[in-house]
Scaffold this active site. Structure first.
Site, short mmCIF file in Angstrom:
data_model
loop_
_atom_site.label_atom_id
_atom_site.label_comp_id
_atom_site.label_asym_id
_atom_site.label_seq_id
_atom_site.Cartn_x
_atom_site.Cartn_y
_atom_site.Cartn_z
N ARG A 98 0.81 -1.22 0.00
CA ARG A 98 0.00 0.00 0.00
C ARG A 98 0.85 1.27 0.00
O ARG A 98 1.70 1.47 0.86
CB ARG A 98 -0.95 0.01 1.21
CG ARG A 98 -1.93 1.17 1.15
CD ARG A 98 -2.94 1.15 2.28
NE ARG A 98 -3.89 2.23 2.10
CZ ARG A 98 -3.62 3.51 2.40
NH1 ARG A 98 -2.47 3.84 2.92
NH2 ARG A 98 -4.54 4.44 2.16
N LYS A 144 -14.60 7.25 -15.99
CA LYS A 144 -15.51 6.29 -15.34
C LYS A 144 -14.73 5.51 -14.29
O LYS A 144 -14.44 4.31 -14.45
CB LYS A 144 -16.16 5.38 -16.40
CG LYS A 144 -17.49 4.80 -15.97
CD LYS A 144 -18.26 4.27 -17.15
CE LYS A 144 -19.41 3.35 -16.77
NZ LYS A 144 -20.43 3.94 -15.90
N GLU A 176 -25.40 16.22 -13.85
CA GLU A 176 -25.93 14.93 -14.32
C GLU A 176 -26.54 14.21 -13.12
O GLU A 176 -26.58 14.76 -12.02
CB GLU A 176 -24.83 14.09 -14.97
CG GLU A 176 -23.67 13.79 -14.05
CD GLU A 176 -22.56 12.95 -14.70
OE1 GLU A 176 -22.81 12.27 -15.70
OE2 GLU A 176 -21.44 12.98 -14.16
N1 PLP Z 1 -23.22 9.64 -15.67
C1 PLP Z 1 -22.71 8.89 -14.69
C2 PLP Z 1 -22.12 9.57 -13.50
C3 PLP Z 1 -22.72 7.49 -14.78
O1 PLP Z 1 -22.19 6.75 -13.79
C4 PLP Z 1 -23.33 6.88 -15.91
C5 PLP Z 1 -23.38 5.42 -16.05
O2 PLP Z 1 -23.10 4.69 -15.15
C6 PLP Z 1 -23.88 7.71 -16.91
C7 PLP Z 1 -23.80 9.09 -16.76
C8 PLP Z 1 -24.52 7.12 -18.13
O3 PLP Z 1 -23.53 6.61 -18.99
P1 PLP Z 1 -23.84 5.46 -20.04
O4 PLP Z 1 -24.92 5.99 -20.93
O5 PLP Z 1 -22.56 5.26 -20.76
O6 PLP Z 1 -24.30 4.27 -19.26
#
Ligand code: PLP
Length: 281
Positions: A98, A144, A176
């Site tokens: 770690r 992501k 979002e």
């Molecule tokens: N925004 C966030 C924060 C997400 O975690 C996700 C999907 O998990 C989305 C938007 C939608 O993305 P996608 O259309 O690629 O599933």
């Protein structure tokens, strides 16, 4: 259930993750969720491209090529005989004693598995309620990342309020949802946050905007406020698992007529056609 573990197919129970795996300790990795319809993955190429781009953004080198990964994922769907459900895959930077800092000698670990699940038919037809919540996430929401604590806490707050999703607000603008992109419709025009570092560029978002163009529905990639949301004619969210889902209530206030609106419904129809073209042909 069979899972993909690095480049091998093994039973789930046989997998083991080291206690010093960096995904486990730091959320140091990225992931994808792909929807599978009738045994066929929807938009797999787009998900693989985002995965490759995100890995490079956080300085993880993929242990094998994207086309090999694609082959493994298709094989996994077959082996598990997945008809309708989700395909999840992630990569961790690997295991090491770690330390926040990392070496570029680590062996990254890819894992993937499948889950059977049906489409959210009721939500798609009648719409969902959401709450608003401050966006406390980091400033690279375009990645992501496996580090999802901000999203986890917001989503749980929504569930605690008997709502489906938390709509995040940063500096007065709606960014979002905790796991979805969000849109409003005003006088026939769609508004959604621009795809910059403050939101995830959803694969479903990209398709939705393409479908809007095809359907001659104008859209504006500009930030909007919570007040704009409360007074919108229509509102909807998109994601891989929720598709194009109407939002009919925000913070207990009714949006528009309180029913899914005509623009949302038109996009849903176009989306269903796209799924049929890709997966049911
Ligand atoms: N925004 C966030 C924060 C997400 O975690 C996700 C999907 O998990 C989305 C938007 C939608 O993305 P996608 O259309 O690629 O599933």
């Amino acid at each position: 259930m069979i899972i993909l573990y690095h480049d091998r197919f093994i039973e789930r129970q046989e997998a083991n993750v080291d206690i010093e795996d960096r995904a486990y300790q730091f959320g140091d990795g990225i992931y994808e969720v792909v929807r599978v319809y009738g045994g066929k993955p929807f938009c797999l190429q787009e998900h693989l491209e985002r995965f490759e781009r995100n890995a490079s953004e956080i300085r993880i080198s993929l242990p094998y090529s994207i086309s090999q990964l694609e082959e493994h994922l298709l094989q996994l769907i077959k082996q598990n005989q997945l008809a309708d459900g989700n395909l999840y895959f992630q990569i961790s930077r690997g295991t090491s004693p770690r330390n926040h800092a990392f070496s570029d000698q680590l062996q990254p670990l890819i894992i993937a598995y499948t889950q059977t699940s049906s489409r959210p038919v009721k939500e798609l037809e009648y719409g969902v309620g959401v709450i608003s919540d401050p966006d406390i996430r980091w400033l690279r929401c375009d990645i992501k990342s496996l580090n999802l604590l901000g999203a986890v806490l917001s989503k749980q707050k929504a569930i605690d309020h008997q709502c489906h999703e938390a709509i995040l607000v940063r500096d007065g603008h709606v960014t979002e949802g905790s796991s979805t992109n969000i849109y409003i419709v005003k006088e026939g025009t769609i508004w959604t946050h621009p795809a910059n570092h403050l939101i995830l560029p959803g694969i479903t978002r990209a398709i939705t905007l393409q479908l809007a163009t095809q359907c001659n529905i104008p859209f504006n990639e500009k930030p909007f406020t919570l007040e704009d949301l409360y007074t919108a004619d229509e509102c909807f969210l998109t994601s891989t698992t929720m598709e194009i889902c109407p939002i009919v209530q925000v913070d207990q206030k009714q949006i528009g007529s309180g029913m899914p609106g005509p623009v949302t419904k038109k996009l849903q129809e176009a989306f269903n056609q796209e799924v049929a073209n890709q997966c049911h042909s």
